[in-house]
Design a protein around this motif. Structure first.
Motif, PDB file in Angstrom:
ATOM      1  N   GLN A  24       0.829  -1.221   0.000  1.00  0.00           N
ATOM      2  CA  GLN A  24       0.000   0.000   0.000  1.00  0.00           C
ATOM      3  C   GLN A  24       0.855   1.259   0.000  1.00  0.00           C
ATOM      4  N   GLU A  28       1.011   3.974  -3.119  1.00  0.00           N
ATOM      5  CA  GLU A  28       0.649   5.375  -2.910  1.00  0.00           C
ATOM      6  C   GLU A  28       1.806   6.296  -3.275  1.00  0.00           C
ATOM      7  N   HIS A  77      -5.021  10.947  13.343  1.00  0.00           N
ATOM      8  CA  HIS A  77      -5.057   9.495  13.173  1.00  0.00           C
ATOM      9  C   HIS A  77      -4.923   8.737  14.484  1.00  0.00           C
ATOM     10  N   GLN A 133      -4.652  -0.013   9.649  1.00  0.00           N
ATOM     11  CA  GLN A 133      -4.893   0.747   8.424  1.00  0.00           C
ATOM     12  C   GLN A 133      -4.726   2.250   8.684  1.00  0.00           C
ATOM     13  N   GLU A 134      -5.250   2.689   9.813  1.00  0.00           N
ATOM     14  CA  GLU A 134      -5.164   4.097  10.187  1.00  0.00           C
ATOM     15  C   GLU A 134      -3.697   4.553  10.264  1.00  0.00           C
ATOM     16  N   ASN A 137      -2.158   4.811   6.790  1.00  0.00           N
ATOM     17  CA  ASN A 137      -2.569   6.073   6.155  1.00  0.00           C
ATOM     18  C   ASN A 137      -1.742   7.239   6.696  1.00  0.00           C
ATOM     19  N   GLU A 141       0.747   9.887   4.703  1.00  0.00           N
ATOM     20  CA  GLU A 141       0.587  11.349   4.765  1.00  0.00           C
ATOM     21  C   GLU A 141       1.827  12.034   5.313  1.00  0.00           C
TER      22      GLU A 141
END
Ligand SMILES: Nc1ncnc2c1ncn2[C@@H]1O[C@H](COP(=O)(O)OP(=O)(O)OP(=O)(O)O)[C@@H](O)[C@H]1O
Ligand SMILES: [Mg+2]
Length: 426
Positions: A24, A28, A77, A133-134, A137, A141
């Motif tokens: 992932q 990204e 997050h 998952q959080e 992410n 970022e």
């Protein structure tokens, strides 16, 4: 195993496998690298050793402002964080347990460290076990924030995305376009007045609407044959209203960014919003033509769907106005046409207008001479007439050189001849 109340806040959501996390993040960042990352940024280093996941990457020099941004990102997050700052230039953000007061195994929780001591800044993320998952992410970022000093500058971002900010040209005003009084009037009423007097338009909407929403135009479509002055009109609008014009050639965006064009278009809109007021000029919108029932390429379909959302109230930027230009309105998707508040049609110039265009590019000719040329240039556009006039000047210049004569303006006869030659050529 840790007991339930020593879990970090948010850990109820199950952790995802190391391989999926890596995939992932890389996916990204691949997209990010292609578009926005400065040339010198490098891929993160991701590893899993002795039961601990580690992700490390270099960063643009970490400023105080960036640290605050990082903290805000982390707070979005992760529920509870503790900040350590030892020497200047080192900061660590440590996730706490769901029960903030239990410190058991707290050092195994998700942690972000910033090393900004020397000129080379670095970010390190670690956690015992797998990330949620959080947290993944958040890593993505953080990486983007750490590696995009250029995000600050919308002009640079726009350039990287294939759009250009057209510099204002003070020589360009409505006199440049001959004739087209009706088109000019519509443009003045529906675009320039609202752009120049936003407060007035808003105050009227406040008096009339149950729920306030702006009555200013968001999107206008320019429809007309090639060469009738659509792009020129957009540039004049930008000059008159003193707002930046962002030129977005849809066709070249689509080919340049094949497969990623929809995200790019989204980012162009974002960058325009960051620019403050802006007029977005979507040229060659025909390249999205074709109704949705026909077979349409996947990329086109996705770009179209971004555009539909952006032109809609919900996703649309408040301070931008979009002008779309097309040569073939009838072929455009109906949902797209309906998003435009208004269509301004640029007709082919009539004989009187053609005469006026001639007099713009050959001001030394008499009114009668221009009328003569105007009457004999049926079906020609402003661009054709401009080309004919330029061509005449070049032929004339050659003549002057050969004859070693003093410079002068071309004779009426020369224009007549060129016009005849032009018509025979076509
Ligand atoms: N009415 C006019 N008076 C003076 N010049 C004109 C007029 N119409 C067009 N032109 C000139 O023709 C050239 C082409 O115009 P422009 O690029 O604005 O056309 P366009 O409608 O955007 O064409 P396209 O659909 O091919 O993009 C410009 O240099 C412009 O100044
Ligand atoms: Mg154009």
């Amino acid at each position: 195993m840790r007991s339930a109340d020593t879990k970090t806040a948010g850990e109820e959501k199950s952790a995802i496998s190391y391989d999926r996390m890596k995939e992932q993040i890389e996916k990204e960042l691949f997209t990010f690298f292609e578009k926005a990352a400065p040339a010198e940024s490098v891929q993160p280093h991701i590893s899993f050793e002795k039961g601990t996941t580690r992700i490390a990457f270099s960063s643009q020099p970490i400023t105080d402002k960036m640290l605050v941004d990082f903290l805000l990102l982390i707070k979005q997050h992760i529920a509870h964080v503790r900040v350590h700052g030892f020497d200047s230039g080192y900061y660590a953000f440590q996730a706490l347990n769901a029960n903030m007061f239990k410190t058991e195994n707290v050092l195994d929780n998700f942690k972000v460290e910033f090393f900004g001591l020397s000129s080379s800044s670095r970010v390190e993320i670690s956690k015992k076990g797998s990330l949620t998952q959080e947290e993944v992410n958040l890593v993505i970022e953080l990486y983007k924030r750490a590696n995009s000093s250029e995000r600050q500058n919308p002009a640079i971002r726009l350039k990287a995305l294939g759009a250009t900010i057209v510099p204002p040209d003070n020589n360009l005003n409505w006199d440049y376009i001959a004739g087209y009084d009706e088109v000019k009037r519509k443009i003045r009423e529906s675009i320039i007045l609202p752009l120049k007097n936003p407060a007035l338009y808003d105050s009227i909407a406040r008096m009339t609407r149950k729920v306030f929403e702006s009555n200013r135009p968001r999107a206008i479509l320019f429809d007309g044959a090639p060469g009738v002055g659509k792009t020129t009109a957009a540039r004049i609008i930008a000059n008159e209203s003193e707002i930046s014009l962002v030129y977005v050639p849809i066709e070249s965006i689509m080919s340049k960014w094949y497969g990623q064009s929809s995200q790019n278009l989204s980012q162009i809109f974002d960058a325009c919003e960051d620019l403050g007021d802006a007029i977005i000029f979507l040229d060659e919108i025909d390249s999205l033509a074709g109704s949705r029932d026909q077979q349409m390429f996947e990329a086109t379909r996705r770009v179209l769907s971004v555009l539909l959302r952006r032109l809609d109230g919900i996703d649309a930027a408040a301070s931008t106005v979009t002008i779309g230009a097309t040569n073939r309105k009838d072929d455009l998707d109906h949902a797209l046409i309906s998003r435009f508040d208004q269509t301004i049609y640029f007709p082919m110039p009539n004989a009187a207008e053609r005469a006026a265009i001639f007099s713009n590019y050959a001001r030394h000719l008499s009114e009668d001479e221009c009328s003569h040329l105007g009457e004999r240039s049926d079906n020609l556009t402003g661009r054709n007439i401009k080309d004919i006039c330029e061509f005449t000047e070049r032929r004339w210049a050659r003549n002057v050189l050969v004859k070693k004569a003093e410079p002068s303006a071309p004779s009426f006869d020369f224009y007549r001849q060129t016009l005849r030659m032009w018509k025979e050529m076509k």
